[in-house]
Design an enzyme around this catalytic site. Structure first.
Site, PDB file in Angstrom:
ATOM      1  N   ALA A 199       2.992  59.357  64.660  1.00 30.10           N
ATOM      2  CA  ALA A 199       3.189  58.428  63.679  1.00 30.10           C
ATOM      3  C   ALA A 199       3.799  57.385  64.262  1.00 30.10           C
ATOM      4  CB  ALA A 199       4.068  58.892  62.477  1.00 30.10           C
ATOM      5  N   LYS A 200       4.558  57.414  64.982  1.00 29.25           N
ATOM      6  CA  LYS A 200       5.475  56.131  65.510  1.00 29.25           C
ATOM      7  C   LYS A 200       4.598  55.392  66.407  1.00 29.25           C
ATOM      8  CE  LYS A 200       9.747  57.853  64.343  1.00 29.25           C
ATOM      9  NZ  LYS A 200       9.477  59.441  64.203  1.00 29.25           N
ATOM     10  N   ARG A 201       5.007  54.267  66.848  1.00 30.90           N
ATOM     11  CA  ARG A 201       4.379  53.457  67.930  1.00 30.90           C
ATOM     12  C   ARG A 201       4.420  54.128  69.344  1.00 30.90           C
ATOM     13  NH1 ARG A 201       2.693  47.387  68.625  1.00 30.90           N
ATOM     14  NH2 ARG A 201       1.672  48.735  69.953  1.00 30.90           N
ATOM     15  N   ARG A 202       3.444  54.525  69.879  1.00 30.17           N
ATOM     16  CA  ARG A 202       3.129  54.793  71.194  1.00 30.17           C
ATOM     17  C   ARG A 202       1.959  54.650  71.849  1.00 30.17           C
ATOM     18  NH1 ARG A 202       2.901  61.060  73.264  1.00 30.17           N
ATOM     19  NH2 ARG A 202       2.103  60.535  75.335  1.00 30.17           N
TER      20      ARG A 202
END
Ligand code: GLU
Length: 311
Positions: free
Chosen positions: A245-248
């Site tokens: 979900a998070k920016r990676r």
């Protein structure tokens, strides 16, 4: 052949990642193998979370992967009158009530509730509390939210991946939100209405949305609308076991595209993790049609420990 209509349903609230890509590829492989129809639906109701330019970026990402669609993009924001009409039907049936409970809790209902966002069961505080909307408005000092009178029944469906699923949404989650205090139609209402009214026969999505399915079935039953078949796919997790979900960067399609990664490498990688053993190092999305089979889809979550392109 039975009609087969599926939807790709991105929310333009963030970058598409490999988990989204896997869901869309599986959806598309199933539809194309069945001679079915693919509808692109943009879930853009929560204006506070929709990011400028993301609809276009996500469409570019989908095309980059090699996917196409037969109908759409259909923006949920153009269908507000349809959600209002369904809501009025529920209200006329006595199945919707105004609620003045905490704003934060109610706000959370606008986005698709992926597993970890699932809050505590709503205790029904406002059910039967107000004679009408005006009374709730007065108590709150502004527009109330609206909740669905969730029937205390067990709902069951035959998931094409998980087999029979039974759930009692009234006991887990309780009366859920139909409209937020900001006037935003909830994910549950919009998805149930859209799936039925656009003739979707197959819903293929991540299995963190399994708890939403009995809620959508409850709405469909109340509205006397047909229910689709469901296939909930095991999630794609990052190397640490968390949902993507998070920016990676190395799991986001836009980043891979900008870095010049070959999309066929990405498709091959996702195909291998979806039970296509002979995907090779490169696979065009179209070449996966007929090779993918839901029967061979691994039943456990995919963990992205090492990505071929992040050397
Ligand atoms: N728009 C939702 C998401 O991106 C998908 C909802 C669904 O497939 O029902 O998570």
């Amino acid at each position: 052949m039975l009609p087969f209509r599926t939807r790709l349903a991105p929310s333009p609230t963030g970058f598409l990642h490999l988990g989204n890509a896997r869901t869309f590829l599986v959806n598309w492989w199933m539809a194309r193998a069945a001679g079915g129809t693919v509808v692109l639906r943009i879930e853009d109701l929560d204006r506070s979370r929709v990011k400028e330019g993301f609809v276009e970026r996500q469409i570019e990402d989908l095309r980059w992967l090699g996917l196409d669609w037969d109908e759409g993009p259909l923006l949920q924001s153009t269908r507000l009158d349809r959600y209002a009409a369904a809501f009025e039907r529920l209200r006329a049936l006595g199945l919707a009530y105004p609620c003045v409970c905490s704003r934060r809790e109610i706000r959370a209902a606008a986005g698709a509730p992926h597993a970890e966002d699932e809050g505590p069961t709503y205790p029904g505080t406002c059910r039967g509390r107000f004679p009408d909307e005006a009374a709730a408005r007065e108590t709150r000092g502004g527009a109330p939210a609206w909740r669905f009178v969730t029937p205390d029944d067990e709902f069951r469906f035959d998931d094409r991946v998980r087999g029979e699923v039974r759930a009692r949404p009234a006991r887990s989650g309780g009366d859920f939100v139909l409209r937020t205090v900001d006037g935003i139609w909830s994910y549950q209402l919009a998805v149930a209405v859209d799936d039925a009214e656009t003739g979707i026969t197959e819903v293929v999505r991540g299995d963190d949305l399994v708890p939403s399915t009995p809620r959508q079935l409850a709405l469909l039953r109340a509205l006397e609308l047909p229910a689709p078949r469901y296939a909930h796919l095991p999630l794609v997790l990052d190397g640490a076991g968390a949902r993507l979900a998070k920016r990676r960067g190395d799991t986001e399609l836009a980043t891979l595209r900008e870095r010049g990664v070959d999309p066929e490498e990405v498709v091959a990688f996702l195909a291998r993790h979806s039970g296509v053993d002979d995907a090779g190092a490169r696979l065009a999305a179209a070449a996966g049609v007929g090779r993918f089979s839901l029967d061979r889809l691994p039943r456990s979550p995919v963990s992205l420990r090492s990505l071929p392109w992040s050397a």
